[in-house]
Design an enzyme around this catalytic site. Structure first.
Site, PDB file in Angstrom:
ATOM      1  N   HIS A 116      -6.430   3.770 -51.342  1.00 14.59           N
ATOM      2  CA  HIS A 116      -5.787   2.802 -50.450  1.00 14.59           C
ATOM      3  C   HIS A 116      -6.009   3.080 -48.967  1.00 14.59           C
ATOM      4  CE1 HIS A 116      -2.783   5.945 -50.148  1.00 14.59           C
ATOM      5  NE2 HIS A 116      -2.359   5.745 -51.400  1.00 14.59           N
TER       6      HIS A 116
ATOM      7  N   HIS B  99      -7.540  -0.734 -51.659  1.00  9.51           N
ATOM      8  CA  HIS B  99      -6.338  -1.333 -52.220  1.00  9.51           C
ATOM      9  C   HIS B  99      -5.285  -1.466 -51.118  1.00  9.51           C
ATOM     10  CE1 HIS B  99      -7.034  -0.360 -56.734  1.00  9.51           C
ATOM     11  NE2 HIS B  99      -8.184  -0.552 -56.096  1.00  9.51           N
TER      12      HIS B  99
ATOM     13  N   GLU C  16       1.647   0.568 -53.370  1.00 15.59           N
ATOM     14  CA  GLU C  16       0.732   1.707 -53.228  1.00 15.59           C
ATOM     15  C   GLU C  16       1.601   2.955 -53.172  1.00 15.59           C
ATOM     16  OE1 GLU C  16      -2.356   1.323 -53.629  1.00 15.59           O
ATOM     17  OE2 GLU C  16      -2.447  -0.853 -53.378  1.00 15.59           O
TER      18      GLU C  16
ATOM     19  N   ASP D 233      -3.356  -7.188 -52.339  1.00 17.56           N
ATOM     20  CA  ASP D 233      -3.511  -7.247 -53.786  1.00 17.56           C
ATOM     21  C   ASP D 233      -2.538  -8.233 -54.420  1.00 17.56           C
ATOM     22  OD1 ASP D 233      -5.495  -5.422 -53.519  1.00 17.56           O
ATOM     23  OD2 ASP D 233      -4.512  -3.799 -54.623  1.00 17.56           O
TER      24      ASP D 233
ATOM     25  N   ASP E 223       3.083  -5.886 -55.655  1.00 21.04           N
ATOM     26  CA  ASP E 223       2.215  -4.727 -55.837  1.00 21.04           C
ATOM     27  C   ASP E 223       2.730  -3.586 -54.964  1.00 21.04           C
ATOM     28  OD1 ASP E 223      -0.217  -3.512 -56.974  1.00 21.04           O
ATOM     29  OD2 ASP E 223      -0.886  -3.432 -54.896  1.00 21.04           O
TER      30      ASP E 223
END
Length: 248
Positions: free
Chosen positions: A63, A158, A15, A163, A13
């Site tokens: 986030h 997040h 960000e 995640d 994942d």
């Protein structure tokens, strides 16, 4: 879709500073966890990155990562080779893969790196998988956590590593749910010491034999149709057919 051949899977994942790499947005966090034989190995890749640009306010709301926090973090070029080697020859599992793959490939292009993610690994998109399994339903990561009873209480914001850990649990649940095929040493110790397994009740040897009911032709046909459907979704031969073929 239980994998018994030692294949390495990476749940990934990211960000970012915003939604579109084509608008100059950058990756600010990458998180990966490793699975081998459907077990978390504890091997991870995680880094925050200096994007060399401002983060959109809307992204910070999602986030919680700020420009100030990233001021002393490495640039993507500093970790690119390590990331490539971590992902190489694996199956990379991503929720909404075009987003993360698009950003990673954009970062690679920015540093004149010719490698593309698709050239070093296989990418599996769990969002596509979820939409096929649950058509017409919400299939966000939070929705899948609720559906498969995965604890996501830590996910107040997040985060790429968090995640990816949650997505690993969701992926295992979506593809069979079985994380361990044998007892680990800790499990054996607990069994021997009378832990949670102490509640198991042994059946008497003097019990009457249980009746055996064979499947009907219709039931066998339905079973084969279900296996065909699972194989179409996963793109792999089902473990049931794999084991059956070896037993012949």
């Amino acid at each position: 879709m239980i994998d018994l051949d030692g294949k390495r899977q990476i749940v990934l994942d990211t960000e970012t500073t915003g939604l579109e790499p084509s608008h100059g947005h950058r990756i600010i966090e990458i998180g990966c966890v490793e699975l081998v034989n459907r077990r978390l190995t504890g091997n991870t890749f995680h880094t925050y990155l200096q994007p060399d640009r401002e983060i959109d306010e809307a992204a910070i709301e999602v986030h919680g990562i700020t420009n100030e926090f990233l001021a002393d973090k490495p640039y993507f070029k500093d970790i690119a080779n390590e990331l490539i080697e971590f992902l190489r020859d694996s199956e990379v599992i991503i929720h909404n893969a075009p987003f993360d793959v698009g950003f990673i490939n954009s970062e690679l292009s920015n540093i004149q790196e010719k490698t593309r993610i698709e050239s070093i690994c296989v990418v599996l998109d769990t969002l596509i998988m979820a939409r096929k399994m649950h058509p017409g339903q919400r299939n966000s990561l939070d929705a899948l956590c609720s559906r498969y009873e995965i604890d996501n209480s830590r996910r107040t914001k997040h985060g790429a590593l968090l995640d990816s850990e949650i997505l690993a649990d969701v992926f295992l649940a979506m593809t069979g749910g079985q994380k361990k095929l044998t007892l680990e040493d800790d499990d054996k110790d607990e069994l021997e010491s009378g832990g949670v397994y102490n509640d198991i009740k042994r059946v008497s040897d003097k019990r009457s034999k249980l009746p055996v009911f064979l499947a009907t032709e219709d039931e066998l046909h339905s079973h084969e149709q279900k296996l065909d459907s699972l194989e179409k979704i996963s793109g792999k031969k089902s473990i049931w057919r794999e084991i059956f073929s070896k037993s012949l």
